[in-house]
Design an enzyme around this catalytic site. Structure first.
Site, PDB file in Angstrom:
ATOM      1  N   SER A 195       0.873  -1.185   0.000  1.00  0.00           N
ATOM      2  CA  SER A 195       0.000   0.000   0.000  1.00  0.00           C
ATOM      3  C   SER A 195       0.902   1.225   0.000  1.00  0.00           C
ATOM      4  O   SER A 195       1.786   1.350   0.847  1.00  0.00           O
ATOM      5  CB  SER A 195      -0.864   0.027   1.266  1.00  0.00           C
ATOM      6  OG  SER A 195      -1.606  -1.166   1.371  1.00  0.00           O
ATOM      7  N   CYS A 366      -7.122  -1.233   7.288  1.00  0.00           N
ATOM      8  CA  CYS A 366      -5.954  -1.733   6.561  1.00  0.00           C
ATOM      9  C   CYS A 366      -5.100  -2.539   7.525  1.00  0.00           C
ATOM     10  O   CYS A 366      -4.839  -2.113   8.649  1.00  0.00           O
ATOM     11  CB  CYS A 366      -5.142  -0.577   5.985  1.00  0.00           C
ATOM     12  SG  CYS A 366      -3.734  -1.174   5.009  1.00  0.00           S
ATOM     13  N   ASP A 411      -8.393  -2.846   2.962  1.00  0.00           N
ATOM     14  CA  ASP A 411      -7.169  -3.155   2.211  1.00  0.00           C
ATOM     15  C   ASP A 411      -6.377  -4.069   3.147  1.00  0.00           C
ATOM     16  O   ASP A 411      -5.652  -3.610   4.020  1.00  0.00           O
ATOM     17  CB  ASP A 411      -6.401  -1.854   1.934  1.00  0.00           C
ATOM     18  CG  ASP A 411      -5.121  -2.092   1.146  1.00  0.00           C
ATOM     19  OD1 ASP A 411      -4.845  -3.244   0.790  1.00  0.00           O
ATOM     20  OD2 ASP A 411      -4.377  -1.110   0.919  1.00  0.00           O
ATOM     21  N   TRP A 413      -4.388  -8.026   4.152  1.00  0.00           N
ATOM     22  CA  TRP A 413      -3.554  -9.124   3.674  1.00  0.00           C
ATOM     23  C   TRP A 413      -3.482 -10.181   4.762  1.00  0.00           C
ATOM     24  O   TRP A 413      -3.651  -9.895   5.934  1.00  0.00           O
ATOM     25  CB  TRP A 413      -2.158  -8.618   3.307  1.00  0.00           C
ATOM     26  CG  TRP A 413      -1.475  -7.880   4.410  1.00  0.00           C
ATOM     27  CD1 TRP A 413      -0.744  -8.417   5.445  1.00  0.00           C
ATOM     28  CD2 TRP A 413      -1.465  -6.460   4.636  1.00  0.00           C
ATOM     29  NE1 TRP A 413      -0.279  -7.428   6.265  1.00  0.00           N
ATOM     30  CE2 TRP A 413      -0.703  -6.219   5.811  1.00  0.00           C
ATOM     31  CE3 TRP A 413      -2.006  -5.366   3.950  1.00  0.00           C
ATOM     32  CZ2 TRP A 413      -0.473  -4.931   6.312  1.00  0.00           C
ATOM     33  CZ3 TRP A 413      -1.792  -4.097   4.454  1.00  0.00           C
ATOM     34  CH2 TRP A 413      -1.023  -3.879   5.610  1.00  0.00           C
TER      35      TRP A 413
END
Length: 414
Positions: A195, A366, A411, A413
Site C-alpha cells: 500500500s 488496513c 485493504d 492481507w
C-alpha cells in the site's frame, strides 16, 4: 520485454510486463529499538510518466537471496553460470519460454523463479524419481497423495515447518534433481504489493513504501526471510555511489478517499496498516491548507511500544496538533494488560455510528485480514445494532450496502 534489459530501453507505459526501474532515494529505519525492523522507502518515479493516487499499491519485483541461489547450485551440483533454455511444451501457449531464454541458472534463480514459496504436492511428486533412498521416495510420494496420512505429513513437514525447496533438498538427502528440472517445476517469481504510504498531492515524483522486514525462525531452527523486504533492507542509498534501482509498477486500487473533502472518515490501521492512511492524511491536510472544508478525520493506530515501533509518530502528532486528525493510539505492550486498537474502537461505538450512520461518512480498515479485520467488522456491526437500533440481520444488510457504495473499504492481507 525482459525485466533485466528494460534499463537500456525504459519506455512507458510501465506495467507488470514492463516495470520501471525506480531509484531508491530514501531508505531509513522507522523503529527505534526492539528486534524488528520497519523500512520507510522512497522510490523516484519522476521520469516514468506513472501516476498514482493515495490508496493505490506499488508492486516491487524483488531479487532472491544470493545465499539461497548459491545453495541451490551446491545441492544440485550445477554450475550457476551455465546457460540453459526452457521451452514451453504447450503448443497452444503464446509464451514460448517461461522467462527470457537462453539465460544462466544464476540469472533465472535470482530474478525469475520463486525459490521461497512452499512447494506444492505436484513438485514433491516430480522429485521422487531423483531419490536414491527408498525411504525418501516413500516420504515424498506419501506427501504428494490425497490421503489423510499424506496431507498430515505435508502439513507438518512442509507447511508448519515452512520448508521451501532448498530446505527440502537439504533434509531429503538422497534427492538430487538436475537444476534445469527445478527451474521448470518452481513457479515464477511474483511481484510483492505494498500500500503506497504517500499522496501525489504532496509527493508527485516519489512513491513511499512502509514495510516491516519479514524474518522468522521456523520449527527446524532455520531463519526464513521475506524476499522483497530483505532485498530492500540491503539496498540503502550510499553517498558517492549510484542510487540502487528496483523494478516497480503501480496497481490501481478501489481504496479511495471520498470525493467530497467534508465527508468524515474513520481509519483503522495498526502497524504498517497505517501506510495508506499516511497518504490520506497528507491529502486532507493539503485540502485544509488550501481553504477547503475538511470533515472529521479519525485514525486508530496500534503498535507494541510507544518508544519503539510508533512509526511516523512526529508526523501524526503534528497533524493532531494542527487539527488534521483525531488520534486513538493503542500500545499493546506498554502495560500489564494488552490493549489493542480493537479495544479502543469498541469503547467508541457512538463515534462509529456517528460517522457511518448519521453523517454519511467512510470507514476504512488496513492490515491483517485474519484477526484484526474480522474483529473490526464485528465491532462495527455491534455499533449498528446498539447505536443504530437495528436487528442483527438489518445490521448485516446495512454493512453490505456500505461496502457496495465503497463507504466501508478494506485493504487487507493474510
Amino acid at each position: 520485454m525482459s525485466r533485466l534489459h528494460s534499463l537500456e530501453v525504459q519506455r512507458p507505459p510501465f506495467d507488470a510486463k514492463n516495470p520501471f526501474l525506480a531509484q531508491i532515494k530514501v531508505n531509513r529505519e522507522l523503529h527505534k529499538g526492539g528486534d524488528r525492523s520497519c523500512l520507510h522507502v522512497e522510490l523516484d518515479i519522476s521520469d516514468s510518466k506513472m501516476r498514482y493516487e493515495a490508496g493505490d499499491h506499488v508492486a516491487v519485483y524483488p531479487t532472491n537471496d544470493v545465499n539461497l541461489v548459491n545453495r541451490l547450485g551446491e545441492l544440485t551440483g550445477a554450475n550457476l553460470d551455465d546457460v540453459f533454455s526452457l521451452v514451453n511444451t504447450d503448443q497452444e501457449s503464446s509464451k514460448k519460454h517461461p522467462f527470457p531464454c537462453p539465460t544462466s541458472y544464476r540469472t533465472a534463480l535470482s530474478h525469475y523463479i520463486e525459490i521461497t514459496a512452499l512447494p506444492r504436492t505436484h513438485i514433491l511428486r516430480e522429485l521422487v524419481e531423483y531419490c536414491t533412498d527408498e525411504e525418501d521416495k516413500k516420504k515424498l510420494l506419501l506427501m504428494a497423495t490425497n490421503s489423510q496420512e499424506g496431507k498430515a505429513l505435508y502439513q507438518s513437514f512442509v507447511a508448519d515447518a515452512c520448508r521451501h525447496i532448498v530446505h527440502i533438498l537439504e533434509d531429503i538427502k538422497s534427492c538430487r534433481p538436475p537444476l534445469d528440472h527445478i527451474c521448470e517445476l518452481l513457479p515464477r517469481l511474483q511481484p510483492r504489493y505494498y500500500s503506497i504510504s504517500s499522496s501525489p498531492k504532496l509527493h508527485p515524483e516519489t512513491v513511499h513504501i512502509t514495510a516491516v522486514v519479514v524474518q522468522y525462525k521456523t520449527a527446524t531452527g532455520r531463519v526464513n526471510k521475506g524476499v522483497a523486504t530483505t532485498w530492500l533492507a540491503e539496498h540503502k542509498p550510499l553517498s558517492g555511489e549510484p542510487l540502487p534501482r528496483v523494478p516497480v509498477f503501480i496497481r490501481k486500487s478501489q481504496f479511495r478517499l471520498p470525493l467530497q473533502t467534508q465527508t468524515p472518515i474513520l481509519m483503522v490501521g495498526p502497524g504498517t496498516g497505517l501506510a495508506p492512511f499516511r497518504g490520506f492524511l497528507q491529502e486532507r491536510a493539503i485540502a485544509r491548507q488550501n481553504g477547503k472544508e475538511v470533515g472529521n478525520t479519525i485514525l486508530y493506530f496500534g503498535c507494541r511500544n510507544r518508544d519503539q515501533d510508533y512509526i511516523y509518530r512526529e508526523e501524526l502528532e503534528e497533524y493532531e496538533k494542527n487539527g488534521d486528525v483525531t488520534l486513538h493510539v493503542a500500545f499493546s505492550r506498554d502495560q500489564d494488560k494488552k490493549v489493542y486498537v480493537t479495544h479502543l474502537l469498541e469503547n467508541n461505538l457512538d463515534q462509529i455510528w456517528d460517522v457511518i450512520g448519521k453523517r454519511n461518512g467512510h470507514f476504512y480498515i488496513c492490515g491483517d485480514a485474519k484477526n484484526m479485520a474480522v474483529d473490526v467488522r464485528n465491532i462495527v456491526t455491534k455499533a449498528i445494532i446498539e447505536k443504530g437500533g437495528r436487528s442483527e440481520s438489518e445490521a448485516t444488510q446495512f454493512l453490505k450496502k456500505l461496502e457496495s457504495m465503497k463507504k466501508y473499504s478494506a485493504d487487507v492481507w493474510s
